[in-house]
Design a protein around this motif. Structure first.
Motif, PDB file in Angstrom:
ATOM      1  N   ARG A 108      45.104  42.568  27.133  1.00  0.00           N
ATOM      2  CA  ARG A 108      46.525  42.724  27.450  1.00  0.00           C
ATOM      3  C   ARG A 108      46.776  42.488  28.940  1.00  0.00           C
ATOM      4  NH1 ARG A 108      47.423  48.468  24.867  1.00  0.00           N
ATOM      5  NH2 ARG A 108      45.438  48.564  25.929  1.00  0.00           N
ATOM      6  N   HIS A 109      45.755  42.756  29.740  1.00  0.00           N
ATOM      7  CA  HIS A 109      45.933  42.592  31.188  1.00  0.00           C
ATOM      8  C   HIS A 109      45.774  41.157  31.645  1.00  0.00           C
ATOM      9  CE1 HIS A 109      44.547  47.024  31.370  1.00  0.00           C
ATOM     10  NE2 HIS A 109      45.822  46.920  31.113  1.00  0.00           N
ATOM     11  N   GLY A 110      45.055  40.381  30.873  1.00  0.00           N
ATOM     12  CA  GLY A 110      44.817  39.010  31.273  1.00  0.00           C
ATOM     13  C   GLY A 110      43.578  38.504  30.568  1.00  0.00           C
ATOM     14  N   ASP A 111      43.173  37.283  30.879  1.00  0.00           N
ATOM     15  CA  ASP A 111      41.989  36.723  30.243  1.00  0.00           C
ATOM     16  C   ASP A 111      40.745  36.937  31.100  1.00  0.00           C
ATOM     17  OD1 ASP A 111      43.559  35.691  28.110  1.00  0.00           O
ATOM     18  OD2 ASP A 111      44.248  34.122  29.484  1.00  0.00           O
ATOM     19  N   TYR A 112      40.919  36.777  32.407  1.00  0.00           N
ATOM     20  CA  TYR A 112      39.790  36.973  33.320  1.00  0.00           C
ATOM     21  C   TYR A 112      40.227  37.866  34.459  1.00  0.00           C
ATOM     22  CZ  TYR A 112      37.612  33.235  30.721  1.00  0.00           C
ATOM     23  OH  TYR A 112      37.084  32.492  29.717  1.00  0.00           O
ATOM     24  N   GLN A 113      39.244  38.482  35.085  1.00  0.00           N
ATOM     25  CA  GLN A 113      39.584  39.366  36.193  1.00  0.00           C
ATOM     26  C   GLN A 113      38.528  39.271  37.285  1.00  0.00           C
ATOM     27  OE1 GLN A 113      39.287  43.095  33.941  1.00  0.00           O
ATOM     28  NE2 GLN A 113      37.468  43.599  35.148  1.00  0.00           N
ATOM     29  N   SER A 114      38.931  39.712  38.469  1.00  0.00           N
ATOM     30  CA  SER A 114      37.940  39.859  39.534  1.00  0.00           C
ATOM     31  C   SER A 114      38.188  41.186  40.234  1.00  0.00           C
ATOM     32  CB  SER A 114      38.048  38.716  40.546  1.00  0.00           C
ATOM     33  OG  SER A 114      37.055  38.933  41.544  1.00  0.00           O
ATOM     34  N   ASN A 115      37.111  41.938  40.424  1.00  0.00           N
ATOM     35  CA  ASN A 115      37.207  43.226  41.118  1.00  0.00           C
ATOM     36  C   ASN A 115      36.679  43.107  42.539  1.00  0.00           C
ATOM     37  OD1 ASN A 115      37.724  43.909  38.508  1.00  0.00           O
ATOM     38  ND2 ASN A 115      35.745  44.894  38.154  1.00  0.00           N
ATOM     39  N   ALA A 116      36.301  41.879  42.907  1.00  0.00           N
ATOM     40  CA  ALA A 116      35.535  41.712  44.142  1.00  0.00           C
ATOM     41  C   ALA A 116      36.348  42.004  45.402  1.00  0.00           C
ATOM     42  CB  ALA A 116      34.980  40.292  44.218  1.00  0.00           C
ATOM     43  N   LEU A 117      37.677  41.831  45.317  1.00  0.00           N
ATOM     44  CA  LEU A 117      38.462  41.923  46.546  1.00  0.00           C
ATOM     45  C   LEU A 117      38.482  43.345  47.102  1.00  0.00           C
ATOM     46  CD1 LEU A 117      41.461  39.538  45.840  1.00  0.00           C
ATOM     47  CD2 LEU A 117      39.154  39.058  46.659  1.00  0.00           C
ATOM     48  N   ILE A 118      38.415  44.316  46.196  1.00  0.00           N
ATOM     49  CA  ILE A 118      38.511  45.711  46.645  1.00  0.00           C
ATOM     50  C   ILE A 118      37.316  46.068  47.525  1.00  0.00           C
ATOM     51  CG2 ILE A 118      38.677  48.099  45.862  1.00  0.00           C
ATOM     52  CD1 ILE A 118      39.986  46.997  43.299  1.00  0.00           C
ATOM     53  N   ALA A 119      36.142  45.732  47.029  1.00  0.00           N
ATOM     54  CA  ALA A 119      34.930  46.049  47.796  1.00  0.00           C
ATOM     55  C   ALA A 119      34.934  45.314  49.135  1.00  0.00           C
ATOM     56  CB  ALA A 119      33.694  45.671  46.983  1.00  0.00           C
ATOM     57  N   LEU A 120      35.368  44.061  49.064  1.00  0.00           N
ATOM     58  CA  LEU A 120      35.394  43.241  50.269  1.00  0.00           C
ATOM     59  C   LEU A 120      36.334  43.841  51.320  1.00  0.00           C
ATOM     60  CD1 LEU A 120      33.912  40.438  50.103  1.00  0.00           C
ATOM     61  CD2 LEU A 120      36.153  39.443  50.406  1.00  0.00           C
ATOM     62  N   ALA A 121      37.513  44.275  50.858  1.00  0.00           N
ATOM     63  CA  ALA A 121      38.492  44.864  51.771  1.00  0.00           C
ATOM     64  C   ALA A 121      37.922  46.157  52.370  1.00  0.00           C
ATOM     65  CB  ALA A 121      39.797  45.133  51.033  1.00  0.00           C
ATOM     66  N   LYS A 122      37.281  46.947  51.509  1.00  0.00           N
ATOM     67  CA  LYS A 122      36.733  48.225  51.985  1.00  0.00           C
ATOM     68  C   LYS A 122      35.712  48.013  53.089  1.00  0.00           C
ATOM     69  CE  LYS A 122      37.558  51.632  48.443  1.00  0.00           C
ATOM     70  NZ  LYS A 122      37.153  51.714  47.037  1.00  0.00           N
ATOM     71  N   GLN A 123      34.801  47.040  52.834  1.00  0.00           N
ATOM     72  CA  GLN A 123      33.765  46.751  53.831  1.00  0.00           C
ATOM     73  C   GLN A 123      34.377  46.473  55.202  1.00  0.00           C
ATOM     74  OE1 GLN A 123      31.713  43.264  52.504  1.00  0.00           O
ATOM     75  NE2 GLN A 123      30.821  44.335  50.740  1.00  0.00           N
ATOM     76  N   ARG A 124      35.516  45.823  55.184  1.00  0.00           N
ATOM     77  CA  ARG A 124      36.142  45.415  56.457  1.00  0.00           C
ATOM     78  C   ARG A 124      37.286  46.317  56.879  1.00  0.00           C
ATOM     79  NH1 ARG A 124      34.588  39.649  56.838  1.00  0.00           N
ATOM     80  NH2 ARG A 124      32.946  39.678  55.282  1.00  0.00           N
ATOM     81  N   LYS A 125      37.419  47.430  56.176  1.00  0.00           N
ATOM     82  CA  LYS A 125      38.482  48.389  56.499  1.00  0.00           C
ATOM     83  C   LYS A 125      39.860  47.732  56.470  1.00  0.00           C
ATOM     84  CE  LYS A 125      35.626  51.773  58.693  1.00  0.00           C
ATOM     85  NZ  LYS A 125      34.376  51.227  58.233  1.00  0.00           N
ATOM     86  N   LEU A 126      40.060  46.863  55.484  1.00  0.00           N
ATOM     87  CA  LEU A 126      41.390  46.259  55.285  1.00  0.00           C
ATOM     88  C   LEU A 126      42.074  47.020  54.162  1.00  0.00           C
ATOM     89  CD1 LEU A 126      40.298  42.504  55.177  1.00  0.00           C
ATOM     90  CD2 LEU A 126      41.477  43.654  57.065  1.00  0.00           C
ATOM     91  N   ASN A 127      43.360  46.993  54.154  1.00  0.00           N
ATOM     92  CA  ASN A 127      44.106  47.583  53.056  1.00  0.00           C
ATOM     93  C   ASN A 127      43.999  46.615  51.866  1.00  0.00           C
ATOM     94  OD1 ASN A 127      45.876  48.801  51.379  1.00  0.00           O
ATOM     95  ND2 ASN A 127      47.448  49.132  52.947  1.00  0.00           N
TER      96      ASN A 127
END
Ligand code: ARG
Length: 589
Positions: A35-54
Motif C-alpha cells: 500500500r505504501h509503494g512498490d520499492y523503498q529505501s531506508n538509507a537516507l535516515i542513517a545517512l542524515a544521522k551520521q552527518r547530523k542533518l535533519n
C-alpha cells in the motif's frame, strides 16, 4: 531489474547532494506493505544521522535531485525520511518484455560469483537413510540449485560416514553371523542386524568387545581381508544412497567420505600439538578454551553445577584413534587447498551446532590466515515431529525409512490424482503421482523456518489448497491448460506489439514477477529456501486473482497478448522456482 535501476538513480541523487557519500550503502528493496509503494529505501535516515542533518529536509533535497520520471509514477517521503517508489506501468511493461525473451526470466546472474562448497546429506554407511535425512538432503540440494541459478560456482560434497569404531563390530558380525541370502535381498537391513547383535553382545561381554576392537585395529592397520569387507559394506550402502538420490533427483559433485581423510589425521594432530593449539590430557589430545570468549559463549566450556569446566574438542583418543573433529579439520584443510572456496556451508541438524562452533574456532586457531579467507557456515535445522508432537516414528515405534516414506508419498498422491483424473491412463497417473508426491514431501520440509521443528502431516502436504507443492504444481498446470486451449505457443516469441498493463490484478502480478531474482538472492544470503516457498505461494495467489478478474482467451488484441504473456511468465517462474527447490512440474494434474 527495476529496483536496480532505481537504486542506481538514487545513488546518483544522493551523491549529487552529498558528493562524499558511499553509494554502496544506499539500497532499494521491495516494500513489505505494497500500500505504501512498490520499492523503498531506508538509507537516507542513517545517512542524515551520521552527518547530523535533519532527515526529512535531506530526503526532500535528494528527491529533488532524483531523475526517475521514466521509472516511477510517484516518489513519496514517509515518516522520518523513508522513500517510497511506485513504479510506472510502462517501465514495468518494458521489463516484462525484455525478460520474456530470456531463458530464465527475472534472474540476473551475479556479477560477483563466489565459490561455495556445500556439505550436505552425509548419511552413515551400513545404516538406512531415514526420514531425518530428507532435511539435510532437501535443504542442501535447494541451496546448491539456488546458488547455481544465480551464477555462483558450487561444489557439492557428500561427507558420508564410512569410517569409525562401528566397523569393528560390523566386521566381527560379518565374519561370524552374516546371512548371505539376507545380504543379497536387503543388504542394509542385514548390516543393521549384524551391528545390533554384536553391539548387544559387546555390552554384555568384554571378551566380545575386545574381539571387535581387534577387528577394528586390523582394519586400521590395512589388513587386506578387513579392508575388502569394509569396502563391500560401503559399496552396498552407496548403492542404497544412490537409489534414494536418483529418486529425489539429487546430485553431488563429490562423495568424499570420512575415510578419505584418514591418512592425514596423524600429521594434523602432530601439527596441532606443535603449534600449541591442542594439548594432551589424560592420554587423549584435545583443544581447550583459550579464554578469548566469555564463558557463556565459549563452546570449549560447559557449566556443571554452576561451575565452568573444560569441554575440549577431542582430536585423538587415549587409544590412539581419531575423532569426528579430526576428520572435519582435515576436510576443511583439503577443501581450501583443492577448491579455494569463499564459503563452506554445512547443512547438518542443530544438535551438532556445538561441534561446528568448536570446529570453526579450532580451525581459526590452527590456520588463522586461511580462516580469514573463508566463511565457515553451519546451516542448522530442527526435527521432524509426528502429529502427536513427538519425534516422527512408525506405528511400531521404529524410525521411518526414507525409501518407505517416499513410496508412501507416491501412493497417497496417486489417490489424489486418480480422484481428480480418473480417466487418465494409469502410467500417466503414476508419473504425475511421482512428481506430486515427492514434491509434496520436499516442499513441506522446506516450508517452515529451517530451525523450527515441524509436524509431519500427509494431509496438509498433499492438500490442493494452501501453501503446498500440489497447489503450486496445479497453478502451473492451469497456465499450461490456457496455452493448450489458446492453440498458441507459450514463449517470449509471441509478444504483444504493445504491452498494456492496466487492471490492478495485472499490475500486482507483474510487480511480483519481477522480484523473483531478489528473492533468490535473499535465499542465498540467508540460506533459507522458505523465502522462495512463500514467494511462489504468493505468486500463485496473485495469478488466481488475476485469472479470475481478467479474461485471457476471451480478450482481444493487445489485451489478450498482454495477458497471455503474464500467464506465460507466471508459468515459467513457477516452474523455475519449484525447480530451484528440487521439485518438478507436470503439464496436467
Ligand atoms: N555423517 C554425519 C552424521 O550422520 C554428518 C556429517 C556432516 N558433515 C560434516 N562435515 N561433519 O551425523
Amino acid at each position: 531489474m527495476l529496483h536496480l535501476a532505481l537504486q542506481a538513480k538514487l545513488q546518483a541523487a544522493v551523491c549529487a547532494v552529498l558528493p562524499d557519500a558511499d553509494p554502496a550503502a544506499i539500497l532499494v528493496r521491495p516494500c513489505l506493505d505494497t500500500r505504501h509503494g512498490d520499492y523503498q529505501s531506508n538509507a537516507l535516515i542513517a545517512l542524515a544521522k551520521q552527518r547530523k542533518l535533519n532527515p526529512r529536509p535531506f530526503a526532500e533535497q535528494v528527491r529533488a535531485a532524483l531523475e526517475v520520471a521514466d521509472l516511477c509514477e510517484a516518489v513519496d517521503i514517509a515518516g522520518p525520511g523513508f522513500l517510497n517508489f511506485r513504479v510506472h506501468p510502462m517501465a514495468l511493461a518494458e521489463v516484462l518484455q525484455a525478460e520474456a525473451l530470456k531463458e530464465v526470466p527475472f534472474v540476473p546472474k551475479t556479477n560477483q560469483p563466489r565459490t561455495v562448497v556445500i556439505d550436505f546429506s552425509s548419511p552413515n554407511v551400513a545404516k538406512p537413510m531415514h526420514v531425518g535425512h530428507i532435511r539435510s538432503t532437501g535443504i542442501g540440494d535447494a541451496l546448491q540449485r539456488v546458488f547455481r541459478l544465480l551464477g555462483h560456482r558450487v561444489i557439492s560434497d557428500n561427507h558420508i560416514g564410512d569410517w569409525g569404531t562401528q566397523f569393528g563390530k560390523l566386521l566381527l558380525g560379518w565374519k561370524q553371523i552374516l546371512d548371505r541370502d539376507a545380504l543379497g535381498r536387503e543388504p542394509i537391513a542385514e548390516l543393521e542386524r549384524l551391528y545390533k547383535v554384536i553391539n548387544t553382545e559387546c555390552d554384555a561381554n568384554p571378551t566380545r568387545l575386545e574381539e571387535a576392537k581387534q577387528e577394528l585395529v586390523k582394519l586400521q592397520a590395512g589388513d587386506a581381508e578387513n579392508i575388502a569387507v569394509w569396502q563391500e559394506m560401503i559399496r552396498v550402502s552407496q548403492r542404497q544412497f544412490d537409489s534414494v538420490y536418483g529418486r529425489l533427483g539429487v546430485k553431488f559433485d563429490h562423495t568424499l567420505g570420512e575415510s578419505f581423510y584418514n591418512p592425514q589425521l596423524g600429521a594434523i594432530v602432530g601439527d596441532l600439538l606443535a603449534r600449541g593449539v591442542a594439548r594432551e590430557s589424560e592420554g587423549a589430545v584435545g583443544v581447550f578454551s583459550d579464554g578469548s570468549l566469555p564463558p557463556k559463549s565459549d563452546p570449549f566450556l560447559v557449566n556443571r553445577d554452576g561451575e565452568w569446566v573444560a569441554d575440549p574438542a577431542l582430536v585423538r583418543k587415549s587409544d590412539g584413534g581419531f575423532n569426528y573433529m579430526t576428520t572435519d579439520l582435515a576436510t576443511i584443510d583439503y577443501r581450501l587447498r583443492t577448491w579455494s572456496p569463499d564459503e563452506i556451508i554445512y547443512v547438518v541438524d542443530d544438535r551438532q551446532a556445538p561441534h561446528f562452533r568448536k570446529l570453526f574456532l579450532t580451525f581459526a586457531r590452527w590456520q588463522p590466515e586461511a580462516a580469514q579467507r573463508v566463511k565457515l557456515n553451519h546451516i542448522g535445522f530442527g526435527k521432524i515431529l509426528g502429529e502427536d508432537g513427538r519425534p516422527f516414528k512408525t506405528r511400531s515405534g521404529d524410525t521411518v525409512k526414507l525409501e518407505d516414506l517416499l513410496a508412501e508419498a507416491e501412493e497417497r498422491a496417486l489417490k489424489v490424482v486418480t480422484e481428480k483424473n480418473p480417466d487418465l491412463p494409469e502410467a500417466q497417473r503414476k508419473e504425475i503421482a511421482r512428481i506430486v508426491g515427492l514434491g509434496a514431501v520436499k516442499y513441506a520440509d522446506l516450508l517452515p523456518n529451517r530451525q523450527s521443528d515441524y509436524q509431519f502431516s500427509w494431509e496438509k502436504m498433499l492438500a490442493l489448497q494452501g501453501n503446498t507443492a500440489p497447489y503450486l504444481q496445479y497453478a502451473h498446470t492451469r497456465v499450461r491448460g490456457i496455452f493448450r486451449k489458446s492453440g498458441e505457443q507459450a514463449s517470449g516469441s509471441r509478444q504483444p506489439a504493445e504491452l498494456v498493463l492496466a487492471a490492478p490484478d495485472e499490475l500486482a502480478l507483474a510487480k511480483h514477477l519481477i522480484n523473483f531474482g531478489l528473492v533468490l538472492e535473499t535465499v542465498a544470503e540467508e540460506c533459507r529456501p522458505n523465502f522462495l516457498n512463500n514467494y511462489l505461494y504468493e505468486l500463485a495467489g496473485l495469478f488466481a486473482r488475476f485469472y479470475e478478474s481478467c479474461p485471457v482467451l476471451k480478450a482481444e488484441g493487445n489485451e489478450r497478448a498482454t495477458r497471455l504473456l503474464l500467464c506465460d511468465l507466471t508459468g515459467r517462474v513457477l516452474k523455475q522456482g519449484l525447480a530451484a527447490l528440487g521439485i518438478e512440474v507436470t503439464e496436467q494434474m
